[in-house]
Design a protein around this motif. Structure first.
Motif, PDB file in Angstrom:
ATOM      1  N   PRO A 341       0.848  -1.207   0.000  1.00 39.64           N
ATOM      2  CA  PRO A 341       0.000   0.000   0.000  1.00 39.64           C
ATOM      3  C   PRO A 341       0.882   1.256   0.000  1.00 39.64           C
ATOM      4  O   PRO A 341       1.815   1.361   0.793  1.00 39.64           O
ATOM      5  N   LEU A 342       0.614   2.173  -0.916  1.00 35.38           N
ATOM      6  CA  LEU A 342       1.404   3.414  -1.042  1.00 35.38           C
ATOM      7  C   LEU A 342       0.477   4.616  -1.145  1.00 35.38           C
ATOM      8  O   LEU A 342      -0.675   4.481  -1.535  1.00 35.38           O
ATOM      9  N   THR A 343       1.010   5.799  -0.819  1.00 36.76           N
ATOM     10  CA  THR A 343       0.301   7.042  -1.141  1.00 36.76           C
ATOM     11  C   THR A 343       0.969   7.616  -2.390  1.00 36.76           C
ATOM     12  O   THR A 343       1.961   7.074  -2.869  1.00 36.76           O
ATOM     13  N   ASP A 344       0.448   8.753  -2.870  1.00 32.00           N
ATOM     14  CA  ASP A 344       1.055   9.403  -4.040  1.00 32.00           C
ATOM     15  C   ASP A 344       2.489   9.840  -3.772  1.00 32.00           C
ATOM     16  O   ASP A 344       3.293   9.989  -4.696  1.00 32.00           O
ATOM     17  N   ASN A 345       2.818  10.059  -2.475  1.00 36.53           N
ATOM     18  CA  ASN A 345       4.120  10.627  -2.130  1.00 36.53           C
ATOM     19  C   ASN A 345       5.165   9.595  -1.721  1.00 36.53           C
ATOM     20  O   ASN A 345       6.343   9.919  -1.608  1.00 36.53           O
ATOM     21  N   THR A 346       4.744   8.332  -1.440  1.00 34.90           N
ATOM     22  CA  THR A 346       5.635   7.347  -0.803  1.00 34.90           C
ATOM     23  C   THR A 346       6.949   7.142  -1.546  1.00 34.90           C
ATOM     24  O   THR A 346       8.035   7.198  -0.955  1.00 34.90           O
ATOM     25  N   GLN A 347       6.863   6.903  -2.872  1.00 32.68           N
ATOM     26  CA  GLN A 347       8.083   6.568  -3.607  1.00 32.68           C
ATOM     27  C   GLN A 347       9.056   7.741  -3.699  1.00 32.68           C
ATOM     28  O   GLN A 347      10.272   7.542  -3.661  1.00 32.68           O
ATOM     29  N   LEU A 348       8.526   8.965  -3.768  1.00 30.24           N
ATOM     30  CA  LEU A 348       9.414  10.135  -3.778  1.00 30.24           C
ATOM     31  C   LEU A 348      10.095  10.294  -2.422  1.00 30.24           C
ATOM     32  O   LEU A 348      11.293  10.598  -2.352  1.00 30.24           O
ATOM     33  N   ILE A 349       9.354  10.063  -1.327  1.00 30.41           N
ATOM     34  CA  ILE A 349       9.946  10.152   0.023  1.00 30.41           C
ATOM     35  C   ILE A 349      11.070   9.119   0.150  1.00 30.41           C
ATOM     36  O   ILE A 349      12.130   9.397   0.715  1.00 30.41           O
ATOM     37  N   ALA A 350      10.833   7.909  -0.404  1.00 34.05           N
ATOM     38  CA  ALA A 350      11.852   6.851  -0.364  1.00 34.05           C
ATOM     39  C   ALA A 350      13.103   7.277  -1.140  1.00 34.05           C
ATOM     40  O   ALA A 350      14.235   7.058  -0.687  1.00 34.05           O
ATOM     41  N   SER A 351      12.914   7.918  -2.300  1.00 35.74           N
ATOM     42  CA  SER A 351      14.057   8.394  -3.106  1.00 35.74           C
ATOM     43  C   SER A 351      14.852   9.462  -2.356  1.00 35.74           C
ATOM     44  O   SER A 351      16.084   9.450  -2.361  1.00 35.74           O
ATOM     45  N   VAL A 352      14.128  10.371  -1.703  1.00 36.42           N
ATOM     46  CA  VAL A 352      14.790  11.437  -0.921  1.00 36.42           C
ATOM     47  C   VAL A 352      15.602  10.811   0.215  1.00 36.42           C
ATOM     48  O   VAL A 352      16.732  11.229   0.498  1.00 36.42           O
ATOM     49  N   LEU A 353      15.028   9.798   0.879  1.00 38.56           N
ATOM     50  CA  LEU A 353      15.719   9.102   1.967  1.00 38.56           C
ATOM     51  C   LEU A 353      17.013   8.450   1.462  1.00 38.56           C
ATOM     52  O   LEU A 353      18.069   8.565   2.084  1.00 38.56           O
ATOM     53  N   LEU A 354      16.914   7.755   0.306  1.00 37.16           N
ATOM     54  CA  LEU A 354      18.105   7.124  -0.277  1.00 37.16           C
ATOM     55  C   LEU A 354      19.195   8.162  -0.537  1.00 37.16           C
ATOM     56  O   LEU A 354      20.377   7.921  -0.283  1.00 37.16           O
ATOM     57  N   ASN A 355      18.783   9.331  -1.038  1.00 37.73           N
ATOM     58  CA  ASN A 355      19.740  10.401  -1.324  1.00 37.73           C
ATOM     59  C   ASN A 355      20.415  10.909  -0.051  1.00 37.73           C
ATOM     60  O   ASN A 355      21.623  11.128  -0.010  1.00 37.73           O
ATOM     61  N   LYS A 356      19.619  11.079   1.016  1.00 32.66           N
ATOM     62  CA  LYS A 356      20.162  11.583   2.285  1.00 32.66           C
ATOM     63  C   LYS A 356      21.145  10.579   2.902  1.00 32.66           C
ATOM     64  O   LYS A 356      22.178  10.969   3.441  1.00 32.66           O
ATOM     65  N   ILE A 357      20.802   9.287   2.807  1.00 32.99           N
ATOM     66  CA  ILE A 357      21.692   8.254   3.369  1.00 32.99           C
ATOM     67  C   ILE A 357      22.999   8.217   2.581  1.00 32.99           C
ATOM     68  O   ILE A 357      24.085   8.173   3.160  1.00 32.99           O
ATOM     69  N   TYR A 358      22.897   8.279   1.256  1.00 34.00           N
ATOM     70  CA  TYR A 358      24.099   8.235   0.412  1.00 34.00           C
ATOM     71  C   TYR A 358      24.983   9.456   0.679  1.00 34.00           C
ATOM     72  O   TYR A 358      26.210   9.346   0.745  1.00 34.00           O
ATOM     73  N   ASP A 359      24.363  10.626   0.863  1.00 27.70           N
ATOM     74  CA  ASP A 359      25.112  11.860   1.165  1.00 27.70           C
ATOM     75  C   ASP A 359      25.810  11.781   2.522  1.00 27.70           C
ATOM     76  O   ASP A 359      26.787  12.494   2.765  1.00 27.70           O
ATOM     77  N   ASP A 360      25.282  10.938   3.420  1.00 25.58           N
ATOM     78  CA  ASP A 360      25.814  10.846   4.781  1.00 25.58           C
ATOM     79  C   ASP A 360      27.066   9.964   4.858  1.00 25.58           C
ATOM     80  O   ASP A 360      27.714   9.902   5.895  1.00 25.58           O
TER      81      ASP A 360
END
Length: 928
Positions: A341-360
């Motif tokens: 189950p997803l909302t319209d925003n879920t996959q973009l939030i996941a992409s942003v999270l991946l970016n933040k972790i990689y930047d860290d």
């Protein structure tokens, strides 16, 4: 204490006596006796002090007797009576209990024992009246037959009580956690919300209580609450987790003593929470809203807050235990069966999270590990015999391309991936085509990749666009063409397609955007297309002329689907031309042409008059209200980069002072505050500059209603830094002048934000307008006590500068400085004398002010003269009257009344009257 009157001191002594603090009581009574004149009151105070001394004597004698003989029953009973009078009922109860044990038939002892027992119970009842309130609230909340409004009131009261430390402790001590769990078990949304919000209050800023609540409620239980398909409950539970995390990681400043490290070791709990959130990310039992909040919590708490911190173990732990789970979310294809189950925003939030972790990540081995896990995940999913798994892998790559682009880009470059994407474009299944086209679009984000796709993918996308009958695929293919067509940015000479092609693509995008029959996600893709195509000035102009298309975009920006925010922000930045532009140096252009290098060309419609016209059209269509809604989006979606784009747009919109009223009316002032406080450094400066433009000419009460006006001060003060440009300094000073003229509270706030040294610095500025703005600002601030004290201090030239500025040729500057001097000398008489010592030119400057042709300057000068005459410095007053100032005052004072110059005439006359009162001049009398 000595400053209080005897009655107050007596009452204070009584309070200390009642609480058992005899020493403090005696101190108060003694002080009261010293200042009391009323004989009756004095007698009462003496009696009270004697009672204190009597109690001390009784206790002392009793203690000596008991020390000699522990079974001395009379000494025990006297001590019991003394302790009762001191309010120490529990100690008195123990003494009388011992007496009753020694003499069980003594009625006096038994009666005292019964009475003290009842008093202790009553005291406990009073002490724990909060407890009864708490119990009452829970009874109302858990009573199904209770009226709805009473239950709502009880829920709100409970939440408010939990936000105070004492209230939170009382709830906790009164079996509150179990009762809150009972409320959750009812399954009613309003009860769950009240319980979760109460738990949040109880966990805030208290490490020990937060840890106890985690163990009593259970992390799994909290996760199950967040997993429900209710956006409000998921958000409230996310806040609970955040409160727990903050308390466990340093939000509690209490001293717990030596046992803290042993008893309050939160590392296990924090690790357990992190693991539970990662489990939620890929669980089918979790709703879309719950998944969003789990991802939000990870996004907020996994990366380091400050890159200077060395410990990035949370990011490494997340990669090892949850990277594949996050990739699973990115790879979901909602059109396929059996998906999460997803909302319209879920996959973009996941992409942003991946970016933040990689930047860290701090080093190459850590980044290599990240890439290898992603590579392994994608390879495991690609199966030519199972298209569902394959498109899941391609979608996961799309997620990486929207997050850590380099990781996704490397995967696209792997052998067979691009071929697989091309093959999927030719698939008979529409879902395969859709996923492949989206991946192609995301993979062409860099010029080098775009050039590869321009040669290989344009014909493919054109083919799909022409052949497919599915609008959703058609629009995605079109966006791919838009993106490739705009690869040269706003460089007019680097157009990828033939003349007119981009306008045709844009027209089709606008058509889809305005069609409410098409689903929201597909219409969002139309905005994505415009975000690329509006690099072309012809497309910008056509778009702002199409009001329905603009309004349709603004409505989508206000919708719950926030994935469109970045595209809307890019489109607006392009339309207002507020992107970062490199300064073009003519000599270098000539050199580039001579050496046959490429020279960027400006489109004729990117000139100033065209940009201004576009801004007006956007404002008319309601761009500000859309921006105000966009700013409120969750930080996981509203990235710092998007915030910077919105700040740029706001600054472009507020360029013309005539437009600032519309921006304020549509909530632009309030919306700018969070942009000025959080985000990239460039974004914060742009937002602060826009705030300065608005605050300089608006009524602060209307532009920033309520307490928000105090939040505006800090961003404005930050614009005063010397590394900001002159226009930013000037606008900030003007806005602070406007705010400081509004209320004393605002003036104090400006001073507290350390603005004074910066403002004083700009009063020395060579640039006339900046110097004038700084002086005007200081003129408004001098009514502040703290500012006056700075002028009274020795060893600085602050007052000297103010006096010398009064002698400048610029009338506006002269008026501001004279106003400041008039207010300072009125507030502090010592400054009248000091003014004459800081410069020998003071009298000449003062005479110039009084002889000014501008009545406002003349008025201020004469007020300074009056302040000097009213000072306590007789030498100064005498010197002033013996100078030409008397003649100047006489000429002005004897002038006929004139409405245009009445203020200076009236003050001159008042000065003459004051001089007469001081006996320095005599009234003129005509001969008889």
């Amino acid at each position: 204490i000595a400053q209080l009157d005897p009655i107050q001191l007596k009452d204070e002594g009584n309070k200390h006596f009642q609480t058992g603090d005899i020493d403090k009581a005696i101190e108060c009574y003694t002080s009261a006796i010293k200042v009391c004149k009323d004989k009756k009151v004095l007698a009462v105070i003496h009696r009270n002090r004697s009672a204190c001394h009597g109690l001390i004597m009784t206790l002392s004698v009793s203690l000596i007797a008991i020390d000699v003989d522990a079974a001395d029953i009379k000494a025990l009973y006297r001590r019991c009576q003394a302790l009762e009078k001191l309010g120490k009922l529990d100690m008195a109860f123990k003494d009388v209990q011992r007496c009753a044990t020694l003499e069980p038939k003594n009625k006096t002892f038994l009666e005292t024992l019964r009475r003290l027992g009842a008093d202790i119970q009553a005291k406990l009842k009073t002490t724990f009246s909060t407890d009864s309130r708490v119990q009452n609230m829970f009874e109302i909340l858990l009573d199904d037959e209770m009226e709805k409004d009473k239950r709502e009131k009880a829920a709100n009261n409970l939440i408010v009580l939990s936000r105070e430390d004492a209230g939170a402790e009382r709830i906790f001590q009164n079996n509150g956690v179990q009762l809150l769990l009972n409320m959750i078990e009812t399954g009613k949304p309003e009860m769950i919300l009240a319980a979760v919000r109460t738990l949040s209050g109880m966990c805030t800023g208290h490490k020990a209580r937060a840890m106890a609540i985690i163990h009593m409620v259970g992390i799994d239980k909290i996760c199950s609450i967040m997993a429900v398909d209710n956006e409000e409950i998921a958000l409230a539970t996310c806040n609970l987790f955040q409160c727990i995390n903050d308390s466990l990681t340093g939000g509690d400043n209490r001293e717990y003593g030596k046992e803290e490290a042993l008893v309050l070791d939160a590392s296990k709990d924090l690790k357990a929470i992190l693991l539970s959130l990662l489990e939620m990310v890929a669980s089918k039992k979790v709703s879309g809203h719950g998944r969003d909040q789990a991802l939000n919590l990870l996004s907020k708490n996994v990366p380091r807050k400050d890159k200077k911190e060395r410990d990035n173990s949370r990011a490494l732990f997340t990669i090892d235990n949850g990277l594949k789970k996050i990739l699973k979310v990115c790879g979901q294809v909602p059109e396929l069966p059996d998906q999460l189950p997803l909302t319209d925003n879920t996959q973009l939030i996941a992409s942003v999270l991946l970016n933040k972790i990689y930047d860290d990540l701090k080093c190459d081995p850590e980044r290599t590990n990240f890439r290898e896990i992603c590579d392994e995940y994608v390879k495991a999913k690609i199966d030519p015999n199972n298209m569902d798994k394959t498109i899941h892998a391609i979608n996961a790559i799309s997620g990486l391309l929207q997050g850590p682009f380099d990781v996704g880009n490397a995967l696209v470059g792997h052998q067979g991936i691009m071929e697989m994407m091309v093959a999927l474009c030719g698939s008979e299944r529409e879902v395969d085509q859709m996923v492949a086209v989206e991946a192609l679009i995301h993979s062409s984000s860099k010029m080098s990749r775009a050039s590869f796709i321009i040669t290989n993918g344009v014909s493919l996308l054109k083919d799909i666009y022409k052949k497919t009958k599915n609008e959703r695929i058609k629009i995605r293919a079109l966006v791919g063409l838009c993106k490739l067509g705009s690869a040269g940015g706003d460089d007019y000479s680097l157009r990828q397609f033939a003349e007119g092609s981009t306008e045709k693509l844009a027209k089709q995008c606008r058509k889809w955007l305005c069609n409410p029959q098409i689903d929201t996600k597909t219409r969002n893709w139309a905005i994505e297309g415009l975000a690329y195509l509006t690099n072309d000035a012809d497309v910008k102009d056509d778009f702002v002329e199409d009001e329905p298309a603009m309004k349709a975009m603004f409505e989508l920006a206000k919708s719950k689907d926030k994935t469109v925010l970045y595209s809307v922000a890019c489109t607006l930045v392009n339309c207002t031309n507020c992107y970062e532009k490199k300064e073009i140096i003519p000599e270098l252009v000539q050199l580039a042409k001579f050496s046959k290098q490429h020279v960027p060309e400006q489109h004729p419609k990117d000139k100033k008059d065209f940009i201004e016209r576009r801004v007006k059209r956007l404002l008319k269509a309601g761009v500000t209200s859309a921006l105000a809604v966009m700013v409120k989006a969750d930080n996981a979606i509203l990235t710092d980069q998007t915030k910077e784009l919105l700040s740029r747009v706001f600054l472009a919109l507020s360029e013309d002072p005539k437009d600032r009223g519309i921006i304020v009316a549509q909530g632009g002032g309030k919306a700018l505050i969070p942009l000025a406080l959080e985000g990239t450094e460039a974004g914060k400066v742009k937002a602060s500059h826009a705030l300065a433009k608005i605050a300089s000419i608006s009524n602060p009460e209307i532009a920033f209603p309520g307490e928000r006006v105090y939040e505006v001060v800090r961003p404005l003060v930050n614009l005063l830094q010397t590394d900001r440009d002159g226009m930013q300094n000037y606008e900030a000073l003007r806005s602070l002048t406007n705010l400081s003229g509004f209320s004393e509270k605002l003036r104090v706030k400006i001073v507290k934000e350390h603005a004074l040294p910066e403002i004083e610095n700009y009063m020395f500025e060579e640039h006339d307008q900046i110097r004038q703005a700084a002086t005007e600002c200081m003129c408004n601030l001098v009514s502040c006590k703290e500012v006056q004290e700075r002028y009274l201090e020795d060893g600085n030239d602050k007052l000297k500068l103010m006096v010398l500025l009064c002698g400048e040729e610029d009338e506006d500057l002269q008026r501001a400085a004279a106003g400041g001097l008039a207010m300072l000398t009125a507030a502090q008489k010592k400054l009248c004398t000091k003014m004459t010592k800081v410069t020998t030119q003071w009298l000449e400057i003062l005479q110039r002010l009084c002889l000014s042709t501008d009545p406002r300057i003349q008025h201020r000068g004469l007020v300074v003269v009056y302040n000097m005459l009213s000072s306590d410095d007789s030498e100064l007053v005498k010197k002033l009257i013996e100078s030409e100032m008397l003649e100047i005052l006489s000429v002005i004072g004897k002038a006929e009344d004139n409405p245009k110059r009445q203020d200076p005439i009236d003050v001159a006359r008042t000065c003459l009257v004051k001089a007469m009162e001081l006996g320095l001049i005599k009234p003129f009398s005509s001969p008889s």
